[in-house]
Design a protein around this motif. Structure first.
Motif, short mmCIF file in Angstrom:
data_model
loop_
_atom_site.label_atom_id
_atom_site.label_comp_id
_atom_site.label_asym_id
_atom_site.label_seq_id
_atom_site.Cartn_x
_atom_site.Cartn_y
_atom_site.Cartn_z
N GLY A 98 0.76 -1.24 -0.09
CA GLY A 98 -0.07 -0.02 0.08
C GLY A 98 0.93 1.30 -0.07
N ASP A 99 0.31 2.43 0.41
CA ASP A 99 1.03 3.70 0.46
C ASP A 99 1.43 4.20 1.66
OD1 ASP A 99 0.50 4.23 -2.53
OD2 ASP A 99 -1.60 4.21 -2.24
N GLU A 100 0.93 5.25 2.07
CA GLU A 100 1.44 5.67 3.59
C GLU A 100 0.86 5.06 4.78
OE1 GLU A 100 0.51 7.97 1.27
OE2 GLU A 100 2.51 8.51 0.29
N THR A 101 1.52 5.16 5.75
CA THR A 101 0.95 4.43 7.10
C THR A 101 0.03 5.42 7.79
OG1 THR A 101 3.37 3.62 7.30
CG2 THR A 101 1.88 3.48 9.07
N ASP A 102 -1.04 4.79 8.29
CA ASP A 102 -1.93 5.40 8.97
C ASP A 102 -1.71 5.37 10.53
OD1 ASP A 102 -4.39 5.62 6.94
OD2 ASP A 102 -3.77 3.39 6.97
N LEU A 103 -1.07 4.45 10.85
CA LEU A 103 -0.80 4.48 12.50
C LEU A 103 0.53 3.73 12.79
CD1 LEU A 103 -3.19 3.54 15.44
CD2 LEU A 103 -1.03 1.97 15.17
N VAL A 104 1.30 4.29 13.84
CA VAL A 104 2.70 3.75 13.96
C VAL A 104 2.80 3.53 15.48
CG1 VAL A 104 3.55 6.23 13.67
CG2 VAL A 104 5.11 4.02 13.45
N VAL A 105 3.41 2.62 15.99
CA VAL A 105 3.95 2.32 17.46
C VAL A 105 5.44 2.33 17.31
CG1 VAL A 105 3.92 1.04 19.11
CG2 VAL A 105 2.02 1.01 17.55
N ALA A 106 6.05 3.63 17.81
CA ALA A 106 7.39 3.81 17.86
C ALA A 106 7.90 3.63 19.35
CB ALA A 106 7.72 4.83 17.36
N PHE A 107 9.13 2.72 19.44
CA PHE A 107 9.71 2.93 20.72
C PHE A 107 10.81 3.77 21.28
CE2 PHE A 107 9.24 -2.34 21.06
CZ PHE A 107 7.88 -2.02 21.03
N ASN A 108 11.08 4.59 20.07
CA ASN A 108 11.55 5.92 20.42
C ASN A 108 11.60 6.93 19.46
OD1 ASN A 108 14.20 5.98 18.46
ND2 ASN A 108 14.71 3.98 19.55
N GLU A 109 11.83 8.24 19.57
CA GLU A 109 11.43 9.22 18.64
C GLU A 109 12.47 9.22 17.52
OE1 GLU A 109 14.71 11.04 20.54
OE2 GLU A 109 13.24 9.78 21.48
N GLN A 110 13.52 8.62 17.44
CA GLN A 110 14.70 8.69 16.41
C GLN A 110 14.12 7.75 15.36
OE1 GLN A 110 17.44 10.96 16.32
NE2 GLN A 110 16.25 11.93 17.86
N LYS A 530 3.85 -6.69 -9.09
CA LYS A 530 2.59 -7.21 -9.75
C LYS A 530 1.49 -6.59 -8.89
CE LYS A 530 0.01 -11.15 -10.84
NZ LYS A 530 0.05 -12.77 -11.09
N GLY A 531 1.41 -6.68 -7.75
CA GLY A 531 0.13 -6.32 -6.76
C GLY A 531 -0.08 -4.83 -6.79
N ALA A 532 0.93 -3.89 -6.90
CA ALA A 532 0.99 -2.50 -6.72
C ALA A 532 0.37 -2.13 -8.08
CB ALA A 532 2.39 -1.85 -6.33
N ILE A 533 1.07 -2.62 -9.11
CA ILE A 533 0.55 -2.32 -10.52
C ILE A 533 -0.75 -2.43 -10.62
CG2 ILE A 533 0.95 -2.87 -13.10
CD1 ILE A 533 3.87 -3.20 -12.48
N GLU A 534 -1.17 -3.72 -10.38
CA GLU A 534 -2.57 -4.23 -10.63
C GLU A 534 -3.58 -3.14 -9.76
OE1 GLU A 534 -3.00 -8.38 -10.51
OE2 GLU A 534 -1.78 -8.56 -12.41
N THR A 625 2.03 5.68 -6.20
CA THR A 625 3.09 6.21 -7.18
C THR A 625 2.98 5.75 -8.46
OG1 THR A 625 4.67 6.17 -5.17
CG2 THR A 625 5.76 6.17 -7.59
N ILE A 626 2.55 4.54 -8.67
CA ILE A 626 2.33 3.87 -10.20
C ILE A 626 1.19 4.76 -10.79
CG2 ILE A 626 1.68 1.75 -11.41
CD1 ILE A 626 3.12 0.35 -9.34
#
Length: 636
Positions: A98-110, A530-534, A625-626
């Protein structure tokens, strides 16, 4: 959102961390993309794999993509050191990350900042950020954390500070070894996934360890779920429909290894190399149970030579490697071509050249697979486009290798190798397996290389067959396998080896067209795109655009019917993850532009004006992007 936009947004007033506003009813979603990222060794990849497996068992479509740093053990809290997993969960069948992330769990800010700079997060993305760094003993770390947190909040991200370390320490001494299961518990609540399935996943993952390890991980899982339910003001549900037939949830390398088992091949010879090694890890765990052997050689050349020797002795053998290893195998592969010894070579492509980017994906080895080696060395080249195709491609490769006495190269890449996707559990078919070794007597008049004048095929002699004794070298030879320096004989043998490719091509079907057989634009791809193109084609067709796609699983020989298909469209272009020059660069024109690999092949073969677009960023090309690229092509 890129880093520049974060900097500009600092003029806005910075809000404090959001406070939960009470439990909300689950919001129904069609799909969501979630990331879990941490320093290496903190278990974010295991958390993501488990989340994907749980969602798949619920009946969701999933695609997981590993986030792997370039270094084996990068410095802790480094922007480039993000390690983890990206999981796309949907109501229907999912074919790519897929494209951009909707939710992220991060263990540090870096590590989080690294994902922001890579433009992987959707504007307004929800961030669950470990808050232990706000009160760290090192004032520089505290300052870094607060600065990054405030910039992200000001830039419009929904930042929730989560006390994962503090909560985990109430249950285990080393939170670093348990935080990932706590995060998994939170995510199970957020996405309304059954906790029972998560517990089963923990038992599966840690079942070989002491029971206390299993118990502590279950405790952490349940605690994360309980905390999220009590403190988060959002949760989602992604409708799912459980399959009526058994499913496998594995990555591409495991799928390849399962294909080796199903094909009847009994030996895998390889030398460890990223990102191919996990295929041999899986085989080393299970191969002996079915009589197979994994041979780890001292280097890539030895691995290929061992595989060739084993194939010559009886059954076709497989050797698995990545780009640098494939380069080292080239001379030995030429020996297999000259001796007409069946061999399957799997190349899990990575970024190059040289050491390149060992943990990143690329499709840069197509030309090496087709034209590599000194002299004319025809080989069959295949490229599975899905994780399921990874399984079946190995079975097909073994059959072709033994039927035509040829080298068959199977090209996957780091994107397929580490991604997970459910597919129907294969129902075993005896026709997949290699036939019994022929030990019948060889007829007196038979010759070791008695080539058929039309197909180039010859009966294969197996060592030990009565009457089949002959000498085999890498030198040019005649039908009796005698060394031959005669010009006519040498050219004749080259002809016969080439005819075998033509004979195989006659057995292939024209590749299917995804969409209508005629239109304004045809996009051609191969391998993991294949998957992204289709998906991009499907979304554009829904809007009325006359676009279609065609994906090639055989790259040498190319299947029939391709030219006729291309002629049905006003424009044709390839989408690939290997380099092509940018037409907008001032120095580039039609006399010096380098096209991407498949575009070169199609232009040369069919004399059709095939354009190309490529992206070589070390990560899978996104469907969005495609889509943008196709729209720009249509405008021109």
């Amino acid at each position: 959102m890129n880093e520049m936009s974060i900097q500009k947004s600092m003029k806005k007033p910075v809000n404090k961390t959001r406070s939960p506003a009470g439990k909300k009813a689950a919001v129904k979603l069609k799909e969501h993309i979630v990331e879990i990222i941490s320093d290496s060794g903190e278990g974010a990849q295991k958390c993501g794999q488990s989340l994907g497996a749980i969602a798949a068992q619920m009946g969701n479509g999933i695609w997981t993509t590993e986030i792997i740093p370039a270094e084996i053990r990068p410095p802790a809290r480094s922007v480039a050191g993000a390690s983890g997993n990206r999981i796309r969960i949907g109501s229907g069948y999912i074919t790519n990350g897929g494209d951009e992330t909707d939710l992220v769990v991060a263990f540090n800010e870096q590590v989080l900042l690294g994902r922001v700079r890579a433009k992987e997060l959707k504007p307004g993305c929800t961030i669950l950020l470990e808050d232990m760094w706000r009160t760290h003993a090192d004032p520089k770390i505290v300052a870094s954390y607060i600065e990054t947190h405030d910039k992200l909040a000001a830039a419009g991200y929904k930042v929730y500070e989560i006390p994962m370390e503090r909560e985990c320490r109430t249950m285990v001494a080393d939170a670093r070894r348990g935080k990932n299961m706590y995060a998994l518990g939170m995510l199970c609540y957020i996405y309304s996934l059954e906790l029972k399935l998560a517990i089963d996943q923990i038992i599966l993952a840690f079942g070989k360890k002491d029971q206390s390890v299993v118990d502590s991980n279950i405790m952490l899982l349940e605690a994360g779920h309980k905390w999220a339910e009590a403190n988060l003001d959002f949760c989602y549900t992604i409708p799912a429909a459980r399959s009526s037939e058994p499913q496998l949830v594995v990555n591409g390398n495991t799928s390849l290894a399962l294909g080796v088992l199903a094909s009847g091949m009994e030996i895998c010879a390889m030398y460890p190399i990223t990102p191919a090694t996990s295929a041999s890890h899986y085989l080393s765990e299970v191969f002996e149970k079915v009589g197979g052997i994994v041979h780890q050689a001292e280097d890539e050349i030895a691995a290929c030579a061992f595989a060739i020797g084993a194939s010559y002795a009886s059954k076709c053998t497989v050797t698995i490697t990545s780009g640098p290893g494939y380069s080292l195998k080239q001379e030995a592969i030429g020996l297999a071509v000259m001796g007409e010894i069946p061999l399957v070579v799997v190349n899990v492509q990575r970024g190059g050249p040289s050491t390149g980017q060992p943990t990143k994906m690329e499709q840069g080895d197509l030309m090496a697979a087709i034209f590599g080696s000194h002299g004319d060395a025809p080989k069959v080249v295949m490229a599975p486009g899905t994780i399921e195709e990874c399984f079946y491609s190995i079975i097909t490769a073994r059959k072709i290798a033994e039927t035509f006495n040829m080298v068959v190269v199977v090209l996957t890449d780091a994107g397929l190798a580490t991604s997970q996707q459910p597919f129907p559990r294969p129902v075993f078919n005896e026709s997949w397996m290699a036939p019994p070794i022929d030990q019948s007597a060889v007829p007196e008049e038979a010759k070791p290389y008695d080539w058929d004048e039309n197909t180039g095929l010859a009966r294969r002699f197996i060592p030990g067959q009565p009457g089949g004794m002959h000498t085999l070298t890498g030198l040019a030879h005649d039908r009796d396998s005698h060394v031959a320096y005669d010009a006519e004989i040498n050219e004749q043998t080259l002809r016969f080896r080439s005819l075998k490719l033509a004979a195989l091509q006659k057995t292939l079907k024209a590749p299917p067209v995804f969409g209508d057989p005629k239109g304004d634009l045809l996009v051609i791809g191969w391998g993991s795109t294949k998957g992204a193109i289709e998906e991009a084609v499907e979304s554009m067709r829904a809007e009325g655009h006359k676009v279609s796609s065609m994906h090639l699983q055989f790259l040498q020989p190319l299947p029939p019917g391709i030219k006729e298909i291309m002629q049905g469209f006003k424009n044709v272009m390839t989408i690939e993850s290997n380099w092509s020059d940018r037409p907008e660069d001032k120095i580039i024109d039609e006399t010096n532009r380098r096209y991407s690999s498949l575009a070169i092949l199609l232009r040369a073969r069919y004399l059709v004006d095939v354009d190309c677009w490529s992206e070589v960023k070390g990560q899978p090309i996104k469907p969005g992007t495609i889509r943008r690229v196709m729209l720009e092509k249509l405008k021109k």
